[in-house]
Design a protein around this motif. Structure first.
Motif, PDB file in Angstrom:
ATOM      1  N   ALA A  15     -24.487  -4.062  12.065  1.00  0.00           N
ATOM      2  CA  ALA A  15     -24.882  -5.698  12.151  1.00  0.00           C
ATOM      3  C   ALA A  15     -24.429  -6.222  11.055  1.00  0.00           C
ATOM      4  O   ALA A  15     -24.733  -7.364  10.839  1.00  0.00           O
ATOM      5  N   ALA A  16     -23.786  -6.075   9.488  1.00  0.00           N
ATOM      6  CA  ALA A  16     -23.525  -6.403   9.388  1.00  0.00           C
ATOM      7  C   ALA A  16     -21.737  -7.095   8.775  1.00  0.00           C
ATOM      8  O   ALA A  16     -22.089  -7.822   8.828  1.00  0.00           O
ATOM      9  N   ALA A  17     -21.216  -5.690  10.488  1.00  0.00           N
ATOM     10  CA  ALA A  17     -19.897  -6.308  10.314  1.00  0.00           C
ATOM     11  C   ALA A  17     -19.996  -8.067  11.049  1.00  0.00           C
ATOM     12  O   ALA A  17     -19.784  -8.536  11.133  1.00  0.00           O
ATOM     13  N   ALA A  18     -20.956  -7.829  11.947  1.00  0.00           N
ATOM     14  CA  ALA A  18     -20.983  -8.919  13.011  1.00  0.00           C
ATOM     15  C   ALA A  18     -21.048  -9.813  12.528  1.00  0.00           C
ATOM     16  O   ALA A  18     -21.295 -11.319  13.010  1.00  0.00           O
ATOM     17  N   GLY A  19     -22.232  -9.818  11.715  1.00  0.00           N
ATOM     18  CA  GLY A  19     -22.918 -10.943  11.006  1.00  0.00           C
ATOM     19  C   GLY A  19     -24.383 -11.509  11.473  1.00  0.00           C
ATOM     20  O   GLY A  19     -24.324 -11.182  12.896  1.00  0.00           O
ATOM     21  N   ARG A  20     -25.076 -12.439  10.548  1.00  0.00           N
ATOM     22  CA  ARG A  20     -26.421 -12.909  10.737  1.00  0.00           C
ATOM     23  C   ARG A  20     -26.466 -13.733  12.194  1.00  0.00           C
ATOM     24  O   ARG A  20     -27.607 -13.613  12.942  1.00  0.00           O
ATOM     25  N   GLY A  21     -25.224 -14.560  12.784  1.00  0.00           N
ATOM     26  CA  GLY A  21     -25.236 -15.398  13.403  1.00  0.00           C
ATOM     27  C   GLY A  21     -25.022 -15.115  14.558  1.00  0.00           C
ATOM     28  O   GLY A  21     -25.574 -15.600  15.872  1.00  0.00           O
ATOM     29  N   GLY A 159     -17.379   0.668   5.495  1.00  0.00           N
ATOM     30  CA  GLY A 159     -16.016   0.924   5.631  1.00  0.00           C
ATOM     31  C   GLY A 159     -16.104  -0.864   6.970  1.00  0.00           C
ATOM     32  O   GLY A 159     -15.706  -1.541   6.793  1.00  0.00           O
ATOM     33  N   ILE A 160     -16.570  -0.248   8.055  1.00  0.00           N
ATOM     34  CA  ILE A 160     -17.454  -0.923   8.944  1.00  0.00           C
ATOM     35  C   ILE A 160     -17.547  -2.417   8.760  1.00  0.00           C
ATOM     36  O   ILE A 160     -17.446  -2.866   9.155  1.00  0.00           O
ATOM     37  N   ALA A 161     -18.702  -2.645   7.991  1.00  0.00           N
ATOM     38  CA  ALA A 161     -19.392  -3.549   7.573  1.00  0.00           C
ATOM     39  C   ALA A 161     -18.607  -4.608   6.539  1.00  0.00           C
ATOM     40  O   ALA A 161     -18.550  -5.422   6.890  1.00  0.00           O
ATOM     41  N   LEU A 162     -17.981  -3.553   5.726  1.00  0.00           N
ATOM     42  CA  LEU A 162     -16.945  -4.859   4.686  1.00  0.00           C
ATOM     43  C   LEU A 162     -15.688  -4.580   6.243  1.00  0.00           C
ATOM     44  O   LEU A 162     -15.320  -6.669   5.571  1.00  0.00           O
TER      45      LEU A 162
END
Length: 175
Positions: A15-21, A159-162
């Motif tokens: 979810a962090a990687a994809a973003g709130r949008g 790493g995925i989130a970053l």
């Protein structure tokens, strides 16, 4: 099984990687909650369901089909999840539980392919220590489990989130 915290970190990282949008905070939290649902199968022990039974621990509730059906029900009944992205995210969040369990070094494996195949499987590599239950979590074995989870799950998830965050940031700076 990995600890409850580690199961939850996987959908939170995606979810962090994809973003709130793409994945709202509510949907991200729902995904984290769904990661613990498969282990509700342990209640079967009280009713005489054996570990190795199809509905025993790490059985049907740990399968990809169960994850899709459960996520589908939520997507049909909850507006926040009523999109292809919401359904896919919740399915992957819940499916991640069984997939992570295949990476552990104990138990019977997970019935990932149920109902098509009841076989319990492990991944080719099993770098994650099985989490001790109860007070055993606060033991040396619990510490070893946590360290194996940090290396094998938390760091890759970070790493995925970053990478996702940096890609979104680079796109924003370009615009």
């Amino acid at each position: 099984m990995p600890t409850v915290f580690t199961h939850a970190i996987v959908p939170l990282a995606f979810a962090a990687a994809a973003g709130r949008g793409v994945i709202s905070p509510k949907l991200a939290i729902a995904g984290a909650v769904l990661t613990v649902i498969p282990d509700a199968d342990v209640i079967g022990f009280r009713f005489g369901i054996e570990y190795a039974d199809g509905w025993g621990h790490r059985g049907a509730t740990h399968s990809l089909v169960f994850a899709a059906l459960f996520a589908g029900f939520i997507s049909l009944t909850w507006r926040e999840a009523r999109s292809l992205a919401g359904f896919a995210f919740l399915t992957l969040a819940m499916a991640s539980h069984g997939l992570l369990d295949t990476l552990t070094d104990g138990g019977l494996g997970a019935a990932i392919w149920w109902p098509f195949d009841n076989a319990r499987i492990f991944a080719p590599e099993t770098p994650i220590r099985v989490s001790p239950i109860g007070a055993g979590f606060f033991s040396m074995r619990g510490l070893e489990t946590f360290i194996s989870e940090l290396k094998g799950i938390w760091l890759p998830c970070l790493g995925i989130a970053l990478v996702g965050w940096m890609a979104r940031r680079a796109t924003t700076l370009r615009d």
